[in-house]
Structures are given as structure tokens and as C-alpha cells.
Scaffold this motif. Structure first.
Motif, PDB file in Angstrom:
ATOM      1  N   LEU A 218       0.853  -1.179   0.000  1.00  0.00           N
ATOM      2  CA  LEU A 218       0.000   0.000   0.000  1.00  0.00           C
ATOM      3  C   LEU A 218       0.891   1.233   0.000  1.00  0.00           C
ATOM      4  O   LEU A 218       1.915   1.276   0.689  1.00  0.00           O
ATOM      5  CB  LEU A 218      -0.880   0.049   1.248  1.00  0.00           C
ATOM      6  CG  LEU A 218      -1.889  -1.076   1.469  1.00  0.00           C
ATOM      7  CD1 LEU A 218      -2.470  -0.974   2.879  1.00  0.00           C
ATOM      8  CD2 LEU A 218      -2.995  -1.046   0.430  1.00  0.00           C
ATOM      9  N   GLY A 219       0.507   2.241  -0.757  1.00  0.00           N
ATOM     10  CA  GLY A 219       1.146   3.545  -0.653  1.00  0.00           C
ATOM     11  C   GLY A 219       0.273   4.438   0.211  1.00  0.00           C
ATOM     12  O   GLY A 219      -0.946   4.484   0.035  1.00  0.00           O
ATOM     13  N   ILE A 220       0.882   5.129   1.176  1.00  0.00           N
ATOM     14  CA  ILE A 220       0.117   5.998   2.077  1.00  0.00           C
ATOM     15  C   ILE A 220       0.661   7.416   1.947  1.00  0.00           C
ATOM     16  O   ILE A 220       1.848   7.661   2.190  1.00  0.00           O
ATOM     17  CB  ILE A 220       0.196   5.511   3.527  1.00  0.00           C
ATOM     18  CG1 ILE A 220      -0.365   4.091   3.622  1.00  0.00           C
ATOM     19  CG2 ILE A 220      -0.564   6.456   4.455  1.00  0.00           C
ATOM     20  CD1 ILE A 220      -0.299   3.490   4.998  1.00  0.00           C
ATOM     21  N   TYR A 221      -0.209   8.347   1.574  1.00  0.00           N
ATOM     22  CA  TYR A 221       0.169   9.731   1.321  1.00  0.00           C
ATOM     23  C   TYR A 221      -0.606  10.623   2.282  1.00  0.00           C
ATOM     24  O   TYR A 221      -1.833  10.747   2.176  1.00  0.00           O
ATOM     25  CB  TYR A 221      -0.128  10.102  -0.128  1.00  0.00           C
ATOM     26  CG  TYR A 221       0.633   9.243  -1.120  1.00  0.00           C
ATOM     27  CD1 TYR A 221       1.828   9.680  -1.667  1.00  0.00           C
ATOM     28  CD2 TYR A 221       0.160   7.978  -1.483  1.00  0.00           C
ATOM     29  CE1 TYR A 221       2.539   8.895  -2.565  1.00  0.00           C
ATOM     30  CE2 TYR A 221       0.863   7.174  -2.369  1.00  0.00           C
ATOM     31  CZ  TYR A 221       2.050   7.639  -2.904  1.00  0.00           C
ATOM     32  OH  TYR A 221       2.755   6.848  -3.784  1.00  0.00           O
ATOM     33  N   VAL A 222       0.106  11.216   3.234  1.00  0.00           N
ATOM     34  CA  VAL A 222      -0.510  12.063   4.253  1.00  0.00           C
ATOM     35  C   VAL A 222      -0.174  13.513   3.938  1.00  0.00           C
ATOM     36  O   VAL A 222       1.005  13.887   3.876  1.00  0.00           O
ATOM     37  CB  VAL A 222       0.000  11.692   5.661  1.00  0.00           C
ATOM     38  CG1 VAL A 222      -0.704  12.536   6.721  1.00  0.00           C
ATOM     39  CG2 VAL A 222      -0.200  10.206   5.937  1.00  0.00           C
ATOM     40  N   THR A 223      -1.201  14.326   3.749  1.00  0.00           N
ATOM     41  CA  THR A 223      -1.014  15.724   3.361  1.00  0.00           C
ATOM     42  C   THR A 223      -1.143  16.632   4.569  1.00  0.00           C
ATOM     43  O   THR A 223      -2.175  16.627   5.248  1.00  0.00           O
ATOM     44  CB  THR A 223      -2.054  16.134   2.307  1.00  0.00           C
ATOM     45  OG1 THR A 223      -2.057  15.181   1.255  1.00  0.00           O
ATOM     46  CG2 THR A 223      -1.751  17.514   1.755  1.00  0.00           C
ATOM     47  N   MET A 224      -0.092  17.408   4.807  1.00  0.00           N
ATOM     48  CA  MET A 224      -0.099  18.350   5.924  1.00  0.00           C
ATOM     49  C   MET A 224      -0.318  19.797   5.468  1.00  0.00           C
ATOM     50  O   MET A 224      -0.381  20.703   6.296  1.00  0.00           O
ATOM     51  CB  MET A 224       1.232  18.262   6.687  1.00  0.00           C
ATOM     52  CG  MET A 224       1.514  16.884   7.258  1.00  0.00           C
ATOM     53  SD  MET A 224       0.238  16.359   8.411  1.00  0.00           S
ATOM     54  CE  MET A 224       0.914  14.791   8.970  1.00  0.00           C
TER      55      MET A 224
END
Length: 305
Positions: A218-224
């Protein structure tokens, strides 16, 4: 091979296609490749019933699904863990999963690739048991889809324009969500404007799709990003596939993640382009090789997988 095709006449570019002429070309292309095909053209409201029918039909080797993201995702969900293969007719707006598989982006070129194609096993992911082939996302993406659904559009270009308007409105009023994200042994507590969990990591330098759909992660992209300039940069980099150039995006990879929402507010999620209610806790997992797909012969990633 025996094909069973289900075409969503209300979905993607098929709504503006001469479907009688296209059916004739589909029969001819597959016949020339030594195959046979039965074709059902149905309304969007009947797509699930039609897919249930063909996915359970004996003697069918390949289910060919034509439509937008929702149609393709629904077809994949019914073929997960089965011997039958999925052939994807790229009739949506962006066709991101089809791009990752190496399928040509015009309808007739895709048909030709099916006639000469080969079956390969790729990954599929689930969110609380619901399969998805591209992405599960919360925050900005969900708000964009909600806003876009309130707009009227009748074509692919109209949907792109509506998406741009919805993105601008979201940039000017971004959501902020308090979440706990467990990735492997690590626990991340964050206030984020968006999280995307993808079926394999997105490649760099192009639209957001996986270069290797059989990568097993899985790719996990967390946007801050929160400020308008930060959000504009995020969207610009996302469109160019420059994820690692953005200091406001954290990227992780895993085979299982748990997302908890630290709020009593009701939020929405997007699964393969479709809005759904977001549970307070979502378990997201990848299932390596659980979906058979028909891809162009000699596809590079299929040989490397």
C-alpha cells in the motif's frame, strides 16, 4: 478465450459513443484474435446486476468491463480471488488503473490489445473488506467529489472542468481532520487535510498511478498542507507526479494500515472515485496477486513481477 462484456452506456466516454458501431468493432477485433464475446449494454443503474451475472457465468474466461471508475471497481470486486480475468475498457475520465496496467487509452486500441493480450495477476486492496483497485482517500479528495457532484456536466471535458472548480473551492476551504494512522508498528497522530491510501505506490513523473500494479504494498500519502500556497503546490505536484518534491506530503508503505478518526463528526471517504460513508475505524489491506487482469502481451511489469 470466451469474453463476456458489460458496457455502461451512462459511464465515461461511452455515453457519447455510437455503441451499435462499437459493438460491431468489438466482435470483429476479438474474433480476429480467435476469441468470442457476448456483449451487454446496460444503464448505470443496472451495472451491478449485469456484472453479478457475467462474473458467475460458467464458461467465461474474461469479463470485459467498460465505463468509469465505479464500473471498473465493481467488476474487480466481483472477480477478486477468482480464476476469471478482468479486461478494462478505458472509458473513464483519467483511467488511472488501466494506465498502470499498460492498457492503450483509446477504445479501439484497447480492443486490439485484448485480442492479443495475456493474463497477469495483480494486487487489489480492501478498506474494511470493500475492494478497491486504485485509491481510498479522505479529506480534500472527498470534499472535491462532494462539490463536483453538485455540478452539472455531460462529457469528459465537462467533468474535468467541474473537477477543477471543485479543487479550487477545496483549496479555499480545506478540511482538517484529526486522525491516528497505524502503519506497521508505528502510530502516527496528525491533523491532516487529506490522506490517500493506494493500491501500490504511485510512480514519479506522471499522473498518479502505480508503475507496478503487482508490487505488493500500500502507498500511504498524508497531506499536511493547510495554507493556500501550500495546497496549490500540492495539487500542482500531484498532477505532475512529483510527490517527493513536496515537503508537505509524508509517504509511507505497508501491507496493512489502520485509520482512526478522532472526531464525532460524520466524514466521507472516496473509494475508486465513489463517495461512501467513513467509518470511525478503517482497516486497509493489500492482497497480492488476488486479481487476474488481461494486459497487452509483453507488458514490462508483468514480466518483472
Amino acid at each position: 478465450m470466451k469474453f463476456a462484456a458489460v458496457l455502461n452506456r451512462d459511464g465515461g466516454t461511452l455515453r457519447t459513443t455510437d455503441l451499435d458501431a462499437f459493438r460491431d468493432r468489438m466482435h470483429l477485433a476479438l474474433k480476429n484474435g480467435g476469441h468470442s464475446v457476448d456483449i451487454d449494454v446496460v444503464a448505470g443503474s443496472d451495472i451491478v446486476k449485469a456484472l453479478d451475472n457475467v462474473s458467475s457465468r460458467h464458461g467465461v474466461d474474461v469479463v470485459l468491463a467498460g465505463g468509469g471508475d465505479g464500473t471498473i471497481s465493481a467488476a474487480a470486486a466481483r472477480l477478486m480471488g477468482k480464476k476469471k480475468a478482468l479486461a478494462i475498457l478505458p472509458a473513464g475520465t483519467m483511467n488511472l488503473f488501466a494506465r498502470g496496467l499498460g492498457i492503450p487509452q483509446t477504445l479501439d486500441a484497447a480492443l486490439q490489445s485484448f485480442a492479443e493480450g495475456e493474463v497477469a495477476a495483480v494486487d487489489i486492496a480492501t478498506a474494511n473488506g470493500r475492494p478497491f483497485v486504485h485509491q481510498f482517500s479522505i479529506g480534500m479528495h472527498a470534499r472535491m467529489v462532494q462539490l463536483r457532484q453538485r455540478m452539472e456536466f455531460g462529457s469528459r471535458l465537462g467533468k474535468i472542468r467541474a473537477s477543477a472548480k471543485a479543487a479550487w473551492a477545496t483549496i479555499n476551504n480545506p478540511p482538517a481532520m484529526a486522525v491516528t494512522l497505524t502503519v506497521g508498528e508505528a502510530e502516527i497522530v496528525a491533523r491532516t487535510t487529506g490522506i490517500g491510501v493506494t493500491n501500490n505506490l504511485f510512480g514519479e513523473g506522471h499522473l498518479p498511478f502505480a508503475d507496478n500494479p503487482a508490487g505488493g504494498v500500500l502507498g500511504i500519502y498524508v497531506t499536511m498542507a493547510r495554507q493556500r500556497t501550500e495546497l496549490l503546490k500540492f495539487f500542482f505536484n500531484m498532477a505532475r507526479g512529483k510527490w517527493r518534491d513536496n515537503e508537505h506530503v509524508e509517504i509511507h508503505q505497508t501491507n496493512r494500515a489502520v485509520l482512526k478518526i478522532q472526531s464525532s463528526r460524520k466524514w466521507r471517504a472516496v473509494i475508486d472515485g465513489e463517495l461512501t460513508n467513513l467509518d470511525r475505524e478503517t482497516v486497509i489491506e493489500i492482497h497480492p496477486g488476488a486479481l487476474n487482469v488481461l494486459v497487452p502481451r509483453h507488458t514490462a511489469w508483468a514480466k518483472a513481477a
